[in-house]
Design a protein around this motif. Structure first.
Motif, PDB file in Angstrom:
ATOM      1  N   THR A   1      -1.870  -7.657   3.060  1.00  0.00           N
ATOM      2  CA  THR A   1      -2.864  -7.445   4.115  1.00  0.00           C
ATOM      3  C   THR A   1      -3.019  -8.715   4.942  1.00  0.00           C
ATOM      4  OG1 THR A   1      -4.095  -5.920   2.695  1.00  0.00           O
ATOM      5  CG2 THR A   1      -5.258  -6.809   4.600  1.00  0.00           C
TER       6      THR A   1
ATOM      7  N   ASN B   1       0.812  -1.220   0.000  1.00  0.00           N
ATOM      8  CA  ASN B   1       0.000   0.000   0.000  1.00  0.00           C
ATOM      9  C   ASN B   1       0.847   1.273   0.000  1.00  0.00           C
ATOM     10  OD1 ASN B   1       0.484  -0.912   2.866  1.00  0.00           O
ATOM     11  ND2 ASN B   1      -0.424   1.089   3.312  1.00  0.00           N
TER      12      ASN B   1
ATOM     13  N   GLU C   1      -4.257   1.436  -2.041  1.00  0.00           N
ATOM     14  CA  GLU C   1      -5.264   0.715  -1.278  1.00  0.00           C
ATOM     15  C   GLU C   1      -6.324   0.179  -2.232  1.00  0.00           C
ATOM     16  OE1 GLU C   1      -6.694   3.306   1.813  1.00  0.00           O
ATOM     17  OE2 GLU C   1      -4.666   3.759   2.524  1.00  0.00           O
TER      18      GLU C   1
ATOM     19  N   SER D   1      -3.198  -2.988  -0.190  1.00  0.00           N
ATOM     20  CA  SER D   1      -3.780  -3.320   1.114  1.00  0.00           C
ATOM     21  C   SER D   1      -5.248  -2.952   1.098  1.00  0.00           C
ATOM     22  CB  SER D   1      -3.084  -2.569   2.268  1.00  0.00           C
ATOM     23  OG  SER D   1      -3.608  -1.271   2.437  1.00  0.00           O
TER      24      SER D   1
ATOM     25  N   THR E   1      -7.199   1.956   4.470  1.00  0.00           N
ATOM     26  CA  THR E   1      -6.676   2.399   5.757  1.00  0.00           C
ATOM     27  C   THR E   1      -7.168   3.822   6.040  1.00  0.00           C
ATOM     28  OG1 THR E   1      -4.676   3.582   5.054  1.00  0.00           O
ATOM     29  CG2 THR E   1      -4.566   1.164   5.105  1.00  0.00           C
TER      30      THR E   1
ATOM     31  N   HIS F   1       2.528  -5.524   6.488  1.00  0.00           N
ATOM     32  CA  HIS F   1       1.655  -4.348   6.572  1.00  0.00           C
ATOM     33  C   HIS F   1       1.572  -3.741   7.967  1.00  0.00           C
ATOM     34  CE1 HIS F   1      -1.423  -1.583   5.410  1.00  0.00           C
ATOM     35  NE2 HIS F   1      -2.430  -2.241   5.942  1.00  0.00           N
TER      36      HIS F   1
END
Length: 219
Positions: free
Chosen positions: A138, A64, A109, A99, A102, A175
């Motif tokens: 993740t 990410n 992301e 990921s 967030t 992560h």
């Protein structure tokens, strides 16, 4: 077969010289994501070149904190794990980078639905392999690998459900820097080596009869 894996490098390559003999003895190096610190191809290339000084047998995926151009660059290099899978004799390795969302609006992301889609696409390329290694930046929800400093679990339900359904032998994740650890989801061993500068990595050993995975320290 010996696999050495780490991630969350964030451009700090100072530990590679200390890992010289670890890297040289590996059959394959796997980078699980976050090569850079919100940067792109130029910075990612420096990380890969630092690894290749000791071992050129390499697979990687963006995290990410890497710009999307890192994903494109790894594809151009023919080593991208994201949404992809590779088979080495009886060992299949597949992955998903980026990921889940967030609170920090990091560069790469992706949605939970996309994580599932990329994992399935990669898994389908290795599904007939005897041993399967999943590399997902993740971490799965509610494990020792997804806990932030407040004690909250911030991993992905989709990743957890995927592991339960498809049962890879090992899941390499990252992560969450402060959540270095090892856990089990069903029969799958899940490992997070934490931030690379802290000196930890994952070692996977595979022979005809068994697969084992452990957290190791450079020190």
């Amino acid at each position: 077969m010996k696999i050495i894996s780490f991630g969350d490098i964030h451009e700090d390559i100072s530990n590679f010289i200390r890992m010289k003999f670890v890297l040289e003895k590996a059959d394959l190096i796997v980078i699980s994501g976050d090569l850079t610190n919100c940067h792109g191809k130029t910075e990612a290339k420096k990380v890969l070149e630092a690894v290749k000084k000791y071992n050129s047998h390499l697979l990687a995926q963006y995290g990410n904190m890497d710009k999307s151009e890192v994903d494109d660059y790894l594809t151009q290099e023919g080593i991208n794990l994201h949404g992809n899978g590779y088979v080495f004799e009886e060992v299949g390795i597949f992955g998903c980078g980026g990921s889940s969302p967030t609170p920090f609006n990091t560069p790469s992301e992706i949605s939970e639905a996309d994580i599932e889609r990329y994992l399935i696409h990669g898994y389908n390329k290795v599904k007939d392999a005897r041993w399967k290694i999943m590399v997902c930046h993740t971490p799965p929800k509610d494990t020792a690998t997804d806990i932030i400093r407040t004690g909250a679990h911030v991993g992905s339900y989709i990743v957890r459900e995927f592991i339960i359904k498809y049962r890879p032998d090992v899941c390499i994740t990252g992560h969450i820097h402060e959540s270095r650890g090892k856990d089990k989801v069903g029969s799958t061993t899940v490992l997070n080596a934490g931030m690379f500068r802290d000196g930890w990595y994952i070692e996977i050993d595979i022979d005809k009869n068994d697969i084992s995975a452990a957290l190791k320290s450079i020190a």
